[in-house]
Write a protein that holds these residues in place. Structure first.
Motif, PDB file in Angstrom:
ATOM      1  N   ALA A  78     -76.408 -50.384  -7.647  1.00  0.00           N
ATOM      2  CA  ALA A  78     -77.685 -50.489  -6.944  1.00  0.00           C
ATOM      3  C   ALA A  78     -77.672 -51.647  -5.955  1.00  0.00           C
ATOM      4  O   ALA A  78     -78.242 -51.556  -4.859  1.00  0.00           O
ATOM      5  N   ARG A  79     -77.027 -52.743  -6.305  1.00  0.00           N
ATOM      6  CA  ARG A  79     -76.935 -53.874  -5.377  1.00  0.00           C
ATOM      7  C   ARG A  79     -76.042 -53.530  -4.178  1.00  0.00           C
ATOM      8  O   ARG A  79     -76.360 -53.892  -3.039  1.00  0.00           O
ATOM      9  N   VAL A  80     -74.946 -52.840  -4.427  1.00  0.00           N
ATOM     10  CA  VAL A  80     -74.091 -52.404  -3.314  1.00  0.00           C
ATOM     11  C   VAL A  80     -74.858 -51.432  -2.425  1.00  0.00           C
ATOM     12  O   VAL A  80     -74.772 -51.497  -1.186  1.00  0.00           O
ATOM     13  N   ALA A  81     -75.623 -50.540  -3.038  1.00  0.00           N
ATOM     14  CA  ALA A  81     -76.450 -49.606  -2.273  1.00  0.00           C
ATOM     15  C   ALA A  81     -77.463 -50.344  -1.414  1.00  0.00           C
ATOM     16  O   ALA A  81     -77.710 -49.978  -0.257  1.00  0.00           O
ATOM     17  N   ALA A 137     -71.001 -60.435  -1.877  1.00  0.00           N
ATOM     18  CA  ALA A 137     -70.204 -61.584  -2.322  1.00  0.00           C
ATOM     19  C   ALA A 137     -70.788 -62.282  -3.541  1.00  0.00           C
ATOM     20  O   ALA A 137     -70.078 -62.991  -4.255  1.00  0.00           O
ATOM     21  N   SER A 138     -72.070 -62.070  -3.796  1.00  0.00           N
ATOM     22  CA  SER A 138     -72.770 -62.811  -4.844  1.00  0.00           C
ATOM     23  C   SER A 138     -72.260 -62.484  -6.244  1.00  0.00           C
ATOM     24  O   SER A 138     -71.936 -61.339  -6.564  1.00  0.00           O
ATOM     25  N   ASP A 139     -72.263 -63.508  -7.097  1.00  0.00           N
ATOM     26  CA  ASP A 139     -71.927 -63.299  -8.505  1.00  0.00           C
ATOM     27  C   ASP A 139     -72.925 -62.368  -9.187  1.00  0.00           C
ATOM     28  O   ASP A 139     -72.602 -61.765 -10.215  1.00  0.00           O
ATOM     29  N   ALA A 140     -74.129 -62.265  -8.623  1.00  0.00           N
ATOM     30  CA  ALA A 140     -75.136 -61.362  -9.193  1.00  0.00           C
ATOM     31  C   ALA A 140     -74.717 -59.898  -9.077  1.00  0.00           C
ATOM     32  O   ALA A 140     -75.215 -59.054  -9.827  1.00  0.00           O
ATOM     33  N   PRO A 145     -63.983 -59.983  -8.826  1.00  0.00           N
ATOM     34  CA  PRO A 145     -63.895 -60.506  -7.457  1.00  0.00           C
ATOM     35  C   PRO A 145     -63.109 -59.607  -6.507  1.00  0.00           C
ATOM     36  O   PRO A 145     -63.476 -59.465  -5.338  1.00  0.00           O
ATOM     37  N   GLU A 146     -62.028 -58.988  -7.000  1.00  0.00           N
ATOM     38  CA  GLU A 146     -61.234 -58.149  -6.099  1.00  0.00           C
ATOM     39  C   GLU A 146     -62.000 -56.900  -5.663  1.00  0.00           C
ATOM     40  O   GLU A 146     -61.792 -56.388  -4.559  1.00  0.00           O
ATOM     41  N   ARG A 147     -62.913 -56.414  -6.495  1.00  0.00           N
ATOM     42  CA  ARG A 147     -63.730 -55.262  -6.096  1.00  0.00           C
ATOM     43  C   ARG A 147     -64.772 -55.690  -5.060  1.00  0.00           C
ATOM     44  O   ARG A 147     -65.026 -54.961  -4.093  1.00  0.00           O
ATOM     45  N   ARG A 148     -65.355 -56.862  -5.272  1.00  0.00           N
ATOM     46  CA  ARG A 148     -66.317 -57.349  -4.278  1.00  0.00           C
ATOM     47  C   ARG A 148     -65.636 -57.591  -2.932  1.00  0.00           C
ATOM     48  O   ARG A 148     -66.186 -57.265  -1.870  1.00  0.00           O
TER      49      ARG A 148
END
Length: 305
Positions: A78-81, A137-140, A145-148
């Protein structure tokens, strides 16, 4: 698409829209984040106007449904969306400016530069684009990390000089130098198709799916991206502004060549049928799990607004 498939898709689209809009409201809060100095109220209001103004939220749906195909984390998806919708809405705000397509209406409401002013609209778009990468980029966004990093790179390339922004440049050039058919296809794959392709590929990235699944979902996105633009050009020719919630007939008025203008509506409808078949064939390895994505391909090609 049968009536049951249509009902299931409409229900899912509405549910995904609610989820992503909840994320967007949180992300567009007036309160400054750590590392920010302050968030000007007028700029935040303009961003709200450009983002929280309805719409089908098709691109967020594709991110979330593609991620669900691999049982990925729903909150991260949902955040990526939401990040993708920030990029999409930034592009609409800038596209509507007088220097670009010069539109006064978007989703049945005044465009941002009409509701506020041109300078504020430019800054609202800039801020939304920047916010998108903050979200990824957020930790939230609770992904490895590699997926972000993969998401940041993929969205950068879909949105930038080799994707949507480059496609917009080609679209502006097309007013002076009409492209041939290959040029139209390239323009549309960049301007419209790149973000839709990313939306589908992003779900596989969120899930950490194997490279072959990531490529398959990207190909699915390319097929429905082309279908989306063909359907949009068809509607621009045949629908009225009331149906669309925006000005229609503008491509013809600007002298822009489209595939529909080159080959006619009947050809376009045949192409749309073929693209739906191509997209749905790419989903066959996933069986019933991909039913909503398959229905979305049909929806994109047959939409009426």
């Amino acid at each position: 698409m049968g009536i049951n498939d249509q009902i299931a898709l409409e229900t899912a689209l509405a549910a995904r829209a609610v989820a992503v809009e909840a994320q967007l409201r949180l992300l567009l809060d007036e309160r400054a984040l750590s590392g920010e100095i302050g968030r000007p109220a007028r700029l935040v209001a303009a961003m709200h106007h450009g983002v929280l103004n309805g719409g089908k939220r098709l691109r967020p749906f594709l991110v979330m449904e593609s991620a669900a195909l691999f049982s990925a984390d729903g909150e991260a998806a949902a955040r990526v969306a939401a990040a993708l919708e920030c990029v999409h809405c930034y592009s609409l705000i800038h596209d509507d400016l007088p220097a670009m397509d010069d539109d006064d209406l978007r989703r049945g409401q005044p465009t941002v530069h009409k509701a506020f002013d041109e300078a504020t609209a430019i800054l609202a778009g800039d801020a939304l684009l920047t916010l998108a990468f903050d979200i990824l980029a957020s930790d939230a966004t609770a992904l490895a990390p590699e997926r972000r990093l993969a998401l940041v790179q993929a969205l950068s390339r879909a949105a930038g000089v080799g994707g949507m922004a480059g496609g917009q440049m080609l679209d502006l050039d097309a007013e002076r130098n009409p492209p041939d058919e290959a040029g139209i296809v390239r323009l549309q794959a960049m301007k419209t198709g790149a973000l839709i392709r990313f939306a589908c590929e992003a779900g596989a990235i969120v899930a950490g799916a194997p490279p072959q699944d990531r490529e398959r979902l990207a190909e699915f996105g390319s097929a429905i991206g082309l279908a989306f633009q063909l359907a949009d050009d068809l509607l621009d020719l045949t629908a009225d502004s009331g149906q669309m919630g925006k000005r229609t007939g503008k491509d013809a008025a600007a002298g822009k060549a489209t595939l529909v203008e080159l080959h006619g509506p009947q050809w376009a409808r045949r192409q749309l049928h073929g693209l739906v078949g191509q997209a749905q064939a790419l989903l066959e390895p996933y069986g019933a799990r991909a039913a909503l994505l398959a229905a979305a391909a049909s929806f994109v090609a047959n939409r009426r607004h």
